[in-house]
Design an enzyme around this catalytic site. Structure first.
Site, mmCIF file in Angstrom:
data_model
loop_
_atom_site.group_PDB
_atom_site.id
_atom_site.type_symbol
_atom_site.label_atom_id
_atom_site.label_comp_id
_atom_site.label_asym_id
_atom_site.label_seq_id
_atom_site.Cartn_x
_atom_site.Cartn_y
_atom_site.Cartn_z
ATOM 1 N N GLU A 60 0.812 -1.209 0.000
ATOM 2 C CA GLU A 60 0.000 0.000 0.000
ATOM 3 C C GLU A 60 0.854 1.271 0.000
ATOM 4 O O GLU A 60 0.566 2.229 -0.717
ATOM 5 C CB GLU A 60 -0.965 -0.011 1.185
ATOM 6 C CG GLU A 60 -2.045 -1.098 1.103
ATOM 7 C CD GLU A 60 -1.568 -2.504 1.444
ATOM 8 O OE1 GLU A 60 -0.402 -2.668 1.866
ATOM 9 O OE2 GLU A 60 -2.343 -3.454 1.292
ATOM 10 N N HIS A 129 -10.588 -5.383 10.098
ATOM 11 C CA HIS A 129 -11.143 -5.092 8.776
ATOM 12 C C HIS A 129 -12.461 -4.317 8.848
ATOM 13 O O HIS A 129 -13.213 -4.307 7.883
ATOM 14 C CB HIS A 129 -11.390 -6.397 7.999
ATOM 15 C CG HIS A 129 -10.150 -7.063 7.505
ATOM 16 N ND1 HIS A 129 -9.175 -7.539 8.343
ATOM 17 C CD2 HIS A 129 -9.722 -7.339 6.255
ATOM 18 C CE1 HIS A 129 -8.204 -8.088 7.630
ATOM 19 N NE2 HIS A 129 -8.508 -7.979 6.352
#
Lengths: 333, 365
Positions: A60, A129
């Site tokens: 990322e 998450h």
């Protein structure tokens, strides 16, 4: 007007921006061949090819940094971070670089970057998450943060974000993707930094954003029917910059405020809103500002536990009861 | 010798070929041990199938298929001692089973609950669902053991996709610099959801990453349980002897979809899947055992029935375990719950039923 889902509104806007401006490109994990974990980019690799829709290795910080570099040379990257939870890996590039390059390069080099990412719980994706981390970015000068709650706002704000010369964090919400709404035709945009009064009212104001704004609107409509309470609902839409004027004017009118947010309560978006209200509308408040927010725990995996930890409509109704037990106050002409 | 000094080369180490022929030196393993490997591989496959079926029935949450990777995951855990640490992703559930985590605990976790009785004595960290973060943890466990002077080895396992993350590369660097007693294992199953291995790194092998970090590496046929076992055994012994870390790439294949939320047929060539099906790791060991008269047809059937019975019992046990109380998520936010969160818990209890521990004796729900 056309009715469509929040997902469709995002998809169509991405497609149109890719068509409109050849400097626009998409980059992220699983956005091409897989068409996005939440299918926002469905069909776009096929239509625009691998130079405009770029699948990345799993890194990322790497692809956000790469997008910053591309933006510095005038491209308009739209990064997808699969969920906001994975953005933690890219914090240095976002906070220390995307947000500061324009400043540190003396205004010579804008960074026209959009980072799209969904947040939110309720999908049984467990503690790592399911978070609401937008407040991290709302804290940082040099970034803009928008959080649309409806398909129409998603469309108008995404257009504005892509065309903006600043880095914009565009917050989506997993539970909103399948929601439907009317979307105006044409190339309309919504300015960043403008709140929206979703429903007018006199008795109290509920201030919210993203998915919770939708819940708030639903609760307000229900209480109007069931108890003749007149509740105003303000969707701030933009967390940075924050539209003080709309929020403050609403509370000056209703004199009572509830802030309804999915993120954790301490140091959350609600804290900023409450501070703003006491600074700018203190003399108008008839009751303490209430915050209804998520329990300050990692979100559980199991559905019933997860639902218990998330802020609910029931909790919001109870907060309304605390503030407006009496029926609508008499307005002396 | 499976572990080369630094450069692993391009030819994977193999002891059993796909037809189950012995093509390398047979490790010192008793027939009982070989049958144990075989049974654990059968158990892993049946367990994966069962949890996926339960997910389809709404009895389990999202689950990542283990199928095709049984040699890698059983083989990597088999050489570990009880005191050794194991830090894995969600794809190494079979490794946890071999290391001693009860099936019922795992089933309970796949129902969406945090197992209250996660067996710390197995020295398995709970499986990690964030990509690659367990590798630095493994290096940290190894360095802590070394500082304490314990002859303990830590094993960290991740997939090919995780090798692109900073965590993996930084962990490998630390392992090399501090000569940590750690074995870092990459289960290269060819796919990170829809991204094929060649789109993850341009390097010819992931084992070659060892060169850049000064860490000896091995490239191994991950569908050959004997090669996996022997390589990891050597790496663990190297680490235990104070000779530092090893990187091991296991070449295997994810025969199933990424998880129950994925359909791999949308992006994968069926011919590729079929080619790997022909290299099935369980069939490979089965052929070897049959040929050596170590496994009769009756025994084979008996193993199949016994793993199913074991899984049935575990599922029954897990489904009989009470669901966690709705406010239980406050229990482990921090060692002591700050006043602000105690208030939030009390507030929440006005909306949900209290946890059993907070009910008065004799009080009924």
């Amino acid at each position: 007007m056309a009715e469509m889902t929040y997902r469709q509104a995002l998809h169509d806007t991405l497609r149109e921006e890719l068509q409109r401006d050849e400097n626009v490109f998409l980059i992220g994990e699983e956005i091409g061949r897989f068409e996005g974990s939440y299918k926002i980019t469905a069909g776009l690799l096929q239509e625009f090819g691998p130079k405009r829709v770029v699948d990345t290795p799993i890194c990322e910080n790497g692809f956000v940094g790469l997008a910053i570099g591309a933006a510095m040379l005038g491209l308009r990257p739209i990064v997808e971070i699969m969920t906001i939870n994975f953005i933690a890996l890219a914090m240095d590039e976002i906070v220390n670089h995307a947000a500061k390059i324009y400043y540190m390069f003396g205004g010579q080099c804008p960074v026209p970057l959009v980072i799209r990412t969904p947040g939110g719980g309720g999908q049984q994706l467990s503690a790592t998450h399911s978070q609401n981390l937008e407040v991290w970015f709302a804290h940082v000068p040099g970034l803009k943060v928008v959080a649309p709650s409806t398909p129409a706002d998603a469309r108008g704000l995404l257009r504005t974000a892509v065309r903006d010369d600043n880095p914009v964090l565009f917050l989506e919400n997993l539970a909103l993707y399948n929601t439907r709404g009317e979307v105006p035709e044409g190339d309309y945009t919504i300015p960043i930094g403008k709140a929206q009064v979703m429903k007018e009212g006199h008795d109290l104001t509920i201030i919210s954003y993203s998915r919770m704004a939708v819940v708030a609107l639903d609760v307000a409509r229900r209480l109007e029917q069931e108890r003749q309470l007149s509740i105003e609902v303000v969707d701030v839409r933009s967390l940075r910059p924050l539209d003080h004027e709309t929020v403050v004017n609403s509370v000056k009118k209703t004199n009572r405020a509830i802030i309804f947010e999915e993120d954790w309560r301490s140091y959350g978006v609600g804290a900023e809103l409450a501070a703003t209200l006491q600074e700018e509308a203190f003399d108008y408040l008839d009751a303490p500002i209430q915050r209804v927010a998520g329990a300050e725990v990692p979100l559980p995996y199991s559905k019933p536990l997860e639902q218990a930890a998330l802020p609910s409509a029931r909790q919001l109704v109870e907060a309304v009861d605390r503030l407006a037990i009496r029926k609508r106050r008499v307005v002396y002409a | 010798m499976a572990i080369h000094q630094i450069d692993p080369g391009l030819v994977p180490f193999q002891i059993l070929d796909p037809e189950g022929n012995l093509v390398g030196e047979m490790p010192a393993l008793s027939p009982e041990r070989l049958l144990y490997f075989y049974r654990m591989m059968r158990l892993a496959r049946a367990f994966s199938d069962r949890i996926i079926a339960m997910q389809r029935q709404g009895r389990a949450t999202t689950f990542g298929s283990l199928t095709g990777q049984e040699a890698a995951t059983v083989g990597l855990a088999a050489p570990l001692q009880p005191q050794d640490w194991l830090a894995t992703s969600y794809r190494e559930i079979a490794s946890l089973i071999v290391k001693g985590v009860p099936l019922s605990t795992l089933v309970y976790s796949f129902r969406g609950y945090t197992p209250p009785n996660w067996p710390a004595e197995t020295r398995c960290l709970p499986y990690q669902i964030v990509i690659g973060t367990q590798i630095p943890h493994a290096v940290g466990l190894a360095m802590a053991a070394r500082i304490a002077g314990d002859p303990v080895v830590a094993v960290g396992v991740c997939g090919d996709g995780a090798t692109s993350e900073g965590d993996f590369n930084e962990a490998l660097n630390f392992a090399g610099v501090f000569r940590a007693p750690v074995v870092i294992i990459v289960q290269n199953n060819g796919w990170a959801i829809s991204v094929p291995r060649h789109r993850q790194s341009a390097a010819p092998t992931l084992a070659a990453r060892g060169v850049g970090f000064g860490v000896p590496a091995a490239l191994v046929d991950g569908n050959d349980i004997l090669a996996v076992y022997e390589t990891v055994r050597q790496a663990v012994e190297r680490a235990r002897a104070g000779d530092g870390p090893t990187l091991i790439e296991l070449l295997t294949y994810r025969l199933g979809s990424h998880t129950t939320a994925d359909d791999a047929s949308r992006y994968r060539d069926p011919a590729e899947v079929e080619a790997w099906r022909a290299k099935d790791p369980i069939a490979r060991l089965q052929k070897f055992l049959r040929r050596r008269d170590l496994l009769s047809e009756e025994q084979d059937e008996e193993i199949g029935a016994s793993v199913l019975a074991e899984i049935d019992a575990a599922v029954r046990e897990a489904e009989a375990m009470p669901p966690m109380a709705p406010d239980s998520f406050f229990d482990y936010v921090s060692a002591t719950l700050p006043p602000r969160l105690q208030e939030q818990r009390a507030e929440l209890l006005r909306f949900v039923a209290p946890s059993p521990s907070q009910r008065q004796p004799g009080e009924r729900r």
